[in-house]
Design a protein around this motif. Sequence first.
Motif, PDB file in Angstrom:
ATOM      1  N   GLU A  62     -67.079  12.179 -96.426  1.00 48.59           N
ATOM      2  CA  GLU A  62     -67.354  12.218 -97.960  1.00 48.59           C
ATOM      3  C   GLU A  62     -66.409  11.748 -98.867  1.00 48.59           C
ATOM      4  OE1 GLU A  62     -67.133  15.024 -95.554  1.00 48.59           O
ATOM      5  OE2 GLU A  62     -69.198  14.568 -95.033  1.00 48.59           O
ATOM      6  N   GLU A  63     -65.135  11.985 -98.516  1.00 45.04           N
ATOM      7  CA  GLU A  63     -64.261  11.175 -99.503  1.00 45.04           C
ATOM      8  C   GLU A  63     -64.325   9.743 -99.591  1.00 45.04           C
ATOM      9  OE1 GLU A  63     -60.119  13.921 -99.559  1.00 45.04           O
ATOM     10  OE2 GLU A  63     -60.859  13.500 -97.690  1.00 45.04           O
ATOM     11  N   LEU A  64     -64.454   9.152 -98.154  1.00 49.26           N
ATOM     12  CA  LEU A  64     -64.435   7.814 -98.037  1.00 49.26           C
ATOM     13  C   LEU A  64     -65.697   7.066 -98.978  1.00 49.26           C
ATOM     14  CD1 LEU A  64     -63.433   7.352 -94.325  1.00 49.26           C
ATOM     15  CD2 LEU A  64     -62.180   6.992 -96.533  1.00 49.26           C
ATOM     16  N   GLU A  65     -66.854   8.068 -98.771  1.00 52.71           N
ATOM     17  CA  GLU A  65     -68.165   7.351 -99.413  1.00 52.71           C
ATOM     18  C   GLU A  65     -67.825   7.418-100.618  1.00 52.71           C
ATOM     19  OE1 GLU A  65     -71.874   9.175 -97.973  1.00 52.71           O
ATOM     20  OE2 GLU A  65     -70.710   8.479 -95.995  1.00 52.71           O
ATOM     21  N   ALA A  66     -67.109   8.470-101.277  1.00 54.60           N
ATOM     22  CA  ALA A  66     -66.920   8.472-102.633  1.00 54.60           C
ATOM     23  C   ALA A  66     -66.019   7.246-103.296  1.00 54.60           C
ATOM     24  CB  ALA A  66     -66.294   9.613-102.958  1.00 54.60           C
ATOM     25  N   MET A  67     -65.020   6.922-102.344  1.00 56.86           N
ATOM     26  CA  MET A  67     -64.043   5.767-102.908  1.00 56.86           C
ATOM     27  C   MET A  67     -64.788   4.440-102.696  1.00 56.86           C
ATOM     28  SD  MET A  67     -60.806   6.360-100.369  1.00 56.86           S
ATOM     29  CE  MET A  67     -60.225   8.308-100.041  1.00 56.86           C
ATOM     30  N   ARG A  68     -66.085   4.267-101.715  1.00 54.27           N
ATOM     31  CA  ARG A  68     -66.774   3.078-101.970  1.00 54.27           C
ATOM     32  C   ARG A  68     -67.756   3.034-103.056  1.00 54.27           C
ATOM     33  NH1 ARG A  68     -67.970   4.386 -96.423  1.00 54.27           N
ATOM     34  NH2 ARG A  68     -66.302   3.807 -95.109  1.00 54.27           N
ATOM     35  N   ALA A  69     -68.296   4.084-103.276  1.00 58.36           N
ATOM     36  CA  ALA A  69     -69.220   4.175-104.467  1.00 58.36           C
ATOM     37  C   ALA A  69     -68.362   3.738-105.766  1.00 58.36           C
ATOM     38  CB  ALA A  69     -69.892   5.411-104.617  1.00 58.36           C
ATOM     39  N   GLU A  70     -67.123   4.206-105.939  1.00 56.40           N
ATOM     40  CA  GLU A  70     -66.296   4.200-107.107  1.00 56.40           C
ATOM     41  C   GLU A  70     -65.802   2.784-107.247  1.00 56.40           C
ATOM     42  OE1 GLU A  70     -62.834   6.831-107.091  1.00 56.40           O
ATOM     43  OE2 GLU A  70     -61.893   5.513-108.704  1.00 56.40           O
ATOM     44  N   ALA A  71     -65.519   2.079-106.121  1.00 52.81           N
ATOM     45  CA  ALA A  71     -65.063   0.759-106.196  1.00 52.81           C
ATOM     46  C   ALA A  71     -66.265  -0.111-106.761  1.00 52.81           C
ATOM     47  CB  ALA A  71     -64.580   0.287-104.846  1.00 52.81           C
ATOM     48  N   GLN A  72     -67.320   0.292-105.925  1.00 56.25           N
ATOM     49  CA  GLN A  72     -68.461  -0.776-106.268  1.00 56.25           C
ATOM     50  C   GLN A  72     -68.962  -0.423-107.468  1.00 56.25           C
ATOM     51  OE1 GLN A  72     -70.874  -0.329-102.783  1.00 56.25           O
ATOM     52  NE2 GLN A  72     -71.342  -2.481-103.142  1.00 56.25           N
ATOM     53  N   ALA A  73     -68.871   0.565-107.993  1.00 57.47           N
ATOM     54  CA  ALA A  73     -69.223   0.905-109.486  1.00 57.47           C
ATOM     55  C   ALA A  73     -68.306   0.030-110.538  1.00 57.47           C
ATOM     56  CB  ALA A  73     -69.150   2.298-109.929  1.00 57.47           C
ATOM     57  N   LYS A  74     -66.953  -0.166-109.984  1.00 54.04           N
ATOM     58  CA  LYS A  74     -66.196  -1.012-110.739  1.00 54.04           C
ATOM     59  C   LYS A  74     -66.240  -2.506-110.712  1.00 54.04           C
ATOM     60  CE  LYS A  74     -62.423   1.552-110.095  1.00 54.04           C
ATOM     61  NZ  LYS A  74     -60.813   1.640-110.134  1.00 54.04           N
ATOM     62  N   GLY A  75     -67.339  -2.809-109.652  1.00 53.22           N
ATOM     63  CA  GLY A  75     -67.491  -4.063-109.458  1.00 53.22           C
ATOM     64  C   GLY A  75     -66.396  -4.645-108.432  1.00 53.22           C
ATOM     65  N   GLU A  76     -65.871  -3.891-107.720  1.00 52.43           N
ATOM     66  CA  GLU A  76     -64.859  -4.402-106.802  1.00 52.43           C
ATOM     67  C   GLU A  76     -65.539  -4.227-105.437  1.00 52.43           C
ATOM     68  OE1 GLU A  76     -61.467  -1.926-107.413  1.00 52.43           O
ATOM     69  OE2 GLU A  76     -60.942  -2.750-109.381  1.00 52.43           O
ATOM     70  N   GLN A  77     -64.698  -4.743-104.286  1.00 52.04           N
ATOM     71  CA  GLN A  77     -65.238  -4.670-103.071  1.00 52.04           C
ATOM     72  C   GLN A  77     -64.833  -2.979-102.634  1.00 52.04           C
ATOM     73  OE1 GLN A  77     -62.520  -6.902-100.361  1.00 52.04           O
ATOM     74  NE2 GLN A  77     -64.262  -7.121 -98.925  1.00 52.04           N
ATOM     75  N   PRO A  78     -65.901  -2.602-101.812  1.00 50.12           N
ATOM     76  CA  PRO A  78     -65.872  -1.220-101.433  1.00 50.12           C
ATOM     77  C   PRO A  78     -64.806  -1.158-100.670  1.00 50.12           C
ATOM     78  CG  PRO A  78     -67.932  -2.344-100.654  1.00 50.12           C
ATOM     79  CD  PRO A  78     -67.377  -3.315-101.477  1.00 50.12           C
ATOM     80  N   ARG A  79     -63.940  -0.306-100.776  1.00 51.57           N
ATOM     81  CA  ARG A  79     -62.582  -0.106 -99.894  1.00 51.57           C
ATOM     82  C   ARG A  79     -62.031   1.247-100.063  1.00 51.57           C
ATOM     83  NH1 ARG A  79     -60.563  -2.675-103.837  1.00 51.57           N
ATOM     84  NH2 ARG A  79     -59.306  -4.448-103.744  1.00 51.57           N
ATOM     85  N   TYR A  80     -61.041   1.672 -98.964  1.00 53.89           N
ATOM     86  CA  TYR A  80     -60.277   2.631 -99.004  1.00 53.89           C
ATOM     87  C   TYR A  80     -59.435   2.535-100.198  1.00 53.89           C
ATOM     88  CZ  TYR A  80     -56.752   5.855 -97.124  1.00 53.89           C
ATOM     89  OH  TYR A  80     -55.971   6.835 -97.021  1.00 53.89           O
ATOM     90  N   ASN A  81     -59.035   3.591-100.532  1.00 56.92           N
ATOM     91  CA  ASN A  81     -58.030   3.444-101.669  1.00 56.92           C
ATOM     92  C   ASN A  81     -56.560   3.878-101.435  1.00 56.92           C
ATOM     93  OD1 ASN A  81     -57.758   6.401-101.521  1.00 56.92           O
ATOM     94  ND2 ASN A  81     -58.898   7.029-103.464  1.00 56.92           N
ATOM     95  N   ARG A  82     -56.037   3.796-100.257  1.00 48.50           N
ATOM     96  CA  ARG A  82     -54.975   4.079 -99.761  1.00 48.50           C
ATOM     97  C   ARG A  82     -54.139   5.357-100.130  1.00 48.50           C
ATOM     98  NH1 ARG A  82     -54.157  -2.218-101.142  1.00 48.50           N
ATOM     99  NH2 ARG A  82     -54.032  -3.120 -98.998  1.00 48.50           N
ATOM    100  N   MET A  83     -54.945   6.325-100.309  1.00 43.28           N
ATOM    101  CA  MET A  83     -54.369   7.814-100.541  1.00 43.28           C
ATOM    102  C   MET A  83     -53.265   8.360 -99.686  1.00 43.28           C
ATOM    103  SD  MET A  83     -57.536  10.233-100.481  1.00 43.28           S
ATOM    104  CE  MET A  83     -56.428  11.664-100.654  1.00 43.28           C
ATOM    105  N   TRP A  84     -53.513   8.034 -98.425  1.00 46.57           N
ATOM    106  CA  TRP A  84     -52.542   8.659 -97.475  1.00 46.57           C
ATOM    107  C   TRP A  84     -51.295   7.818 -97.021  1.00 46.57           C
ATOM    108  CZ3 TRP A  84     -52.051  13.517 -96.354  1.00 46.57           C
ATOM    109  CH2 TRP A  84     -53.015  14.553 -96.316  1.00 46.57           C
ATOM    110  N   ARG A  85     -51.390   6.454 -97.759  1.00 43.13           N
ATOM    111  CA  ARG A  85     -50.544   5.412 -97.266  1.00 43.13           C
ATOM    112  C   ARG A  85     -48.876   5.953 -97.536  1.00 43.13           C
ATOM    113  NH1 ARG A  85     -50.562  -0.987 -97.549  1.00 43.13           N
ATOM    114  NH2 ARG A  85     -48.344  -1.570 -98.127  1.00 43.13           N
TER     115      ARG A  85
END
Length: 475
Positions: A103-126
């Motif tokens: 669910e978290e990953l899907e939210a990240m993708r949707a957020e990126a897409q909304a910003k016009g960016e490539q859908p991707r993981y936001n590196r939160m656990w890096r």
Amino acid sequence: MTVITRFAPSPTGFLHIGGARTALFNWCYSKKMGGKFLLRIEDTDKERSTQAAIDAIFRDLKWLGIDWDGDAIYQSSRAARHAEVAQDLVKKGKAYFCYCSQEELEAMRAEAQAKGEQPRYNRMWRDRDPATAPAGVKPVIRIKAPLDGETVIDDAVQGRVTVPNSQLDDFILLRSDGSPTYMHAVVVDDADMGITHVVRGDDHLNNAFRQKVIFDAMGVPCPTFAHIPLIHGADGAKLSKRHGAQSVGEFKDMGYLPEAVCNYLLRLGWSHGDDELFTKEQAAQWFELGDINAGPSRLDMKKLDHVNTHYLRLAEDERLAAEILARHPELKIDDEHRIRLAAGMHDLKARAATLIQLAAEAKFYLVDEVAYDEKASAALHDHDAHNAMHHIYDALARLGADFKEAAIDTAVRKIAADHYEGKLAKVMMPLRASLTGSTSSPPILKAAEILGQAETMKRIKAALHWMHDHGHHHH
RNA sequence: GUUCCCUUCGUCUAGAGGCCUAGGACACGUCCCUUUCACGGAUGUAACACGGGUUCGAAUCCCGUAGGGAACGCCA
């Protein structure tokens, strides 16, 4: 450095014609460089991989004459090694555990897409402390991809390709169940197998950048990539079911010879000057990755037919006879049939484009009773046909032991001269129809010689009976 | 949407700045051969996607535009 190439199909379907070409290119390049060509079965997707597909890949590669060095390597058997490398990268700080939910990953993708960016993981656990991980969640292992700068690949076909690293996210190496992703398995295997050159479809060009990240993390030199364009259908769209044949097995069934398929496929997207007809061994001596075209190409069945026609003529008669017989399982074949087929092969193979056509044209040698097709019926309905056939019957009956093409020719021409103002077709067409059941055949007088006097007379008589039954009489 | 790739006759292609009024192959047209259909021989039609540069000179180099494709998954 010894060149080592590989062909790495996934056994989720039969060997695709595009895959065969990729295998051919890899095979040729390894031969050219005096290197090795390896086969790896990418069967990590247990849901979609089947033994039938694996068998078909082996069968079709062998049919094409593409041999590989050593035993095929099954990717699934290397799962422990894939996991080991991923864990090792974590230890070295090149990769990390990620506890995100779907669910978290899907939210990240949707957020990126909304910003016009490539859908991707936001590196939160890096850079997050694993101690803060939620309880009971099995983590995946993600690579630490470079955050800025750009990655450059010098592709042997596409040239220098550059991608900004901002496009690369921290993709997954090892799934939560401990199995490797495709991206990771490929790199670990290529590294362990010592692959120096990766020749594959250009649908993988983008993947190459991700794979380079893993090679770099592992501290292994990245192989040279050569991304070749996909083969399209005649309409320019990606090859799919509606284009008809896609698999090597289908081309085999359609009556194409393996040497013709190899020649045609090699010439599609690769060239050596104006050379058109060559064996794969010859191509291997000429082969350079730089001679592969960067643009996509379309499948042209007409040209394949032409190439196949060429190899059909070169093929041994015995081999073709076996192919023809295999395509007529409904017929009872005896020695007489075999002898006729062998004798007729020379003329037969000079006229066919595929084994299917060849088998169809050869059929009149393999039956004891001829069935007339539509045009043959029409030829026998010609108002002169009945008389002509009587003349032929009488003339051929007198030939006796001299039942040879030359003697038959003399007799037939005399009939045409005496009764039909020299119009040979008046005699030839009904004869052809009666002997072959068709209006299209190899030189019919030679065919009559091969059938022999008894069989020829029998077929003419059968035609006369047929004409009688269909309302024909003497004029 | 973002990133990447591609673009010479209908199709496959040759072409690495002058050898290009762009060559070959398949397909197609015409003619010849011929007992049919093929084969074979001869011959013809047909392309540098578009627009700007760079250069004495561009199909070839650069930049745009258009069109096509691919990738963005705990698929491969």
